[in-house]
Design a protein around this motif. Structure first.
Motif, mmCIF file in Angstrom:
data_model
loop_
_atom_site.group_PDB
_atom_site.id
_atom_site.type_symbol
_atom_site.label_atom_id
_atom_site.label_comp_id
_atom_site.label_asym_id
_atom_site.label_seq_id
_atom_site.Cartn_x
_atom_site.Cartn_y
_atom_site.Cartn_z
ATOM 1 N N THR A 71 -23.286 24.182 13.282
ATOM 2 C CA THR A 71 -24.730 24.393 13.202
ATOM 3 C C THR A 71 -25.494 23.097 13.405
ATOM 4 O OG1 THR A 71 -24.416 26.252 11.677
ATOM 5 C CG2 THR A 71 -26.598 25.238 11.733
ATOM 6 N N LEU A 81 -28.629 23.260 16.087
ATOM 7 C CA LEU A 81 -29.940 22.677 15.783
ATOM 8 C C LEU A 81 -30.564 21.935 16.959
ATOM 9 C CD1 LEU A 81 -29.589 21.472 12.076
ATOM 10 C CD2 LEU A 81 -30.674 23.528 12.981
ATOM 11 N N SER A 105 -33.991 23.160 18.734
ATOM 12 C CA SER A 105 -35.160 22.282 18.824
ATOM 13 C C SER A 105 -35.656 22.176 20.262
ATOM 14 C CB SER A 105 -34.802 20.897 18.277
ATOM 15 O OG SER A 105 -35.875 19.999 18.442
#
Length: 549
Positions: A303, A308, A312
């Protein structure tokens, strides 16, 4: 010219042009600072000036700290995970392998820009969790964190493959003779994997000290300088200091070579081989009651490392404005629409990157095939020189290659020069990525052996015919996989593109970088999303093709 000498001469000439010329000019400029004026006076004075420069200890210290920090963090993440993957029955093992491959295939500069958007003040993490990690991100620890998440798969895959190959059979024997589990692991299993660990940590260290994008994105705002940004600064700021840039480039390569020597010293005399009667398959053990804890650990790392930064990047690409935050009302497709605007620069940048990547893959595919064939199958004279020149770019930072090409081709005595044209980018990409096909094809040729080509020669075939009709079809899957890898990496290369791209020529990486500098973050991340999708698709297909082969 004899046909038997044509291919070696062509290969040697290509290697001299792609590798020897830029490296030679870097060394000459570093040794003789007045080379531009045609003078060989004051040798080594550039190094004296560098070593007395007040900024040099900062650059050197920052580089070494960054490299050691990334290697250490990569070890802390990669070695435990690799051990679990190699020795135990890990649920969804192929899924974790695929997820951990993504960070390594993710361009480091895009990872840095994505983490900036996530962790900076009023970034996505603060919007969702109320935590401001801006001070952590823009620090040496933040740079190490970002780069380690990008590099640790090198250690993970090396350790997991080594552990899986050796298995735990010998450790079980040690336990039968009274050794406790940890003692058996440390005294038996770990030494078997030590060469792979040392090699992967060396690669992690080298990748960290050679990286430009992450220090340029994060280090400049935190006052942390490294050799790569120091080299770029001496080339970008007026007055341009070519001798200092060349000297720093030589020092950077020397650090990488020193790291290689340290790695050799660590594993010297420690290579452990197992000798037994019949070969036995390594049978992984069950995790038992630790199963769910291990799965949670893998989920957490996957993760943070893969999900992430991708989230983003995609959130920014689909967000109208950063100040609008994460809300449906702020959702938009306009950044992607802007990419396909005929009057914009995005289509031109994408077309340039794809064209350069395609030509790079074709050129290094041909040169790499010939170099591997001449060294492994033909064993021609000067094979060691061909082998060294074809693999040496693996130790060259991209910024050093860029400096070398500037020094080599920005000269008045050349009747024709690729400098200030797109061809200089092609030379840079070919130099940096040449080791890919050489390594892939060399491994394939060693598996084939010499009998088939020798039989063809006995029946009257020339060396060129043996290469074209026998060797090429057999190594084609490996060569194609290498060319696909080259295409994917070349399409996203940053540092040489920033240094060498002539006025009016943009690549995908330059476009993304410039959009961030100009404040058009959404457009930059939309282009980055397309680039990552293309890169991951091509590279995963190449890996799958090579694994099937």
């Amino acid at each position: 010219m004899n046909k038997n000498t044509l291919l070696p001469v062509f290969t040697g000439g290509a290697l001299l042009l792609l590798v020897a010329v830029p490296v030679t000019f870097v060394l000459l400029q570093a040794l003789f600072p007045h080379l531009d004026a045609g003078s060989f006076s004051s040798p080594f004075s550039a190094f004296v000036r560098l070593f007395t420069d007040a900024q040099f200890p900062t650059l050197l210290g920052g580089t070494v700290k960054l490299g050691l920090g990334v290697a250490l963090c990569s070890a802390l993440i990669g070695i435990p995970l690799g051990t679990l993957r190699g020795l135990f029955v890990l649920p969804y093992a192929r899924v974790w392998d695929a997820l951990f491959l993504i960070p390594f295939l993710f361009p480091p500069y895009l990872a840095a820009l994505s983490w900036m958007l996530a962790l900076q003040s009023r970034g996505y993490v603060q919007q969702l969790l109320g935590i401001d990690l801006n001070n952590f991100l823009f620090s040496l620890s933040g740079m190490v964190f970002v780069m380690a998440l990008n590099v640790f798969p090198v250690v993970y895959f090396a350790v997991s493959r080594s552990m899986a190959a050796s298995g735990s059979r010998l450790a079980d024997v040690a336990r039968v003779h009274g050794a406790k589990p940890w003692r058996a692991f440390i005294r038996v299993t770990l030494p078997l994997a030590l060469p792979s660990m040392a090699s992967s940590l060396l690669l992690a260290f080298t990748l960290a000290i050679e990286e430009y994008g992450v220090p340029a994105a994060l280090g400049t705002r935190s006052g942390i300088d490294v050799l790569t940004t120091g080299i770029e600064q001496r080339l970008a700021d007026w007055p341009i200091d070519m001798p200092a840039a060349a000297g720093l480039s030589v020092i950077l390569v020397a650090i990488a070579c020193c790291a290689y020597c340290v790695q050799r010293a660590i594993i010297g005399g420690k290579n452990v081989e197992t000798t037994s009667g019949k070969p036995t398959d390594a049978v992984p053990k069950s995790l038992g009651r630790w199963r769910y804890i291990v799965i949670a650990l893998f989920v957490m790392v996957a993760t943070v490392a893969a999900v992430l930064p991708l989230a983003s990047m995609l959130a920014t690409a689909f967000t109208r404005t950063l100040s609008g935050g994460l809300s449906m009302g702020n959702f938009t497709l306009r950044h992607f629409e802007a990419l396909f605007d005929v009057q914009g620069d995005a289509l031109g940048a994408l077309g340039t990157s794809l064209s350069l990547a395609l030509f790079t893959a074709l050129i290094v595919g041909v040169v790499g095939l010939l170099a591997a064939w001449l060294v492994v199958a033909q064993r021609v004279r000067f094979a060691s020189c061909i082998d060294a020149l074809s693999l040496f770019p693996a130790a060259l930072p991209g910024i050093v290659v860029g400096v070398g090409l500037i020094l080599a081709w920005n000269r008045s005595f050349w009747p024709m020069t690729p400098y200030n044209t797109w061809a200089i980018l092609l030379l840079a990409y070919c130099c940096l990525l040449l080791p890919y096909p050489v390594r892939y094809v060399s491994a394939a040729i060693r598996q084939i052996g010499e009998n088939l080509e020798a039989a063809a020669r006995v029946h009257g075939a020339s060396a060129a015919q043996g290469l074209r009709l026998i060797m090429l079809p057999l190594v084609w899957p490996s060569l194609l996989a290498a060319m696909l890898m080259v295409f994917a990496v070349a399409s996203r290369e940053l540092v040489t593109s920033l240094l060498l791209a002539p006025a009016g020529v943009q690549t995908v990486s330059v476009f993304v970088w410039r959009q961030f500098e100009q404040g058009s973050v959404g457009d930059g991340m939309a282009m980055a999303s397309l680039a990552v999708l293309l890169t991951l698709s091509v590279m995963l297909f190449a890996v799958r093709l090579q694994n099937r082969q």
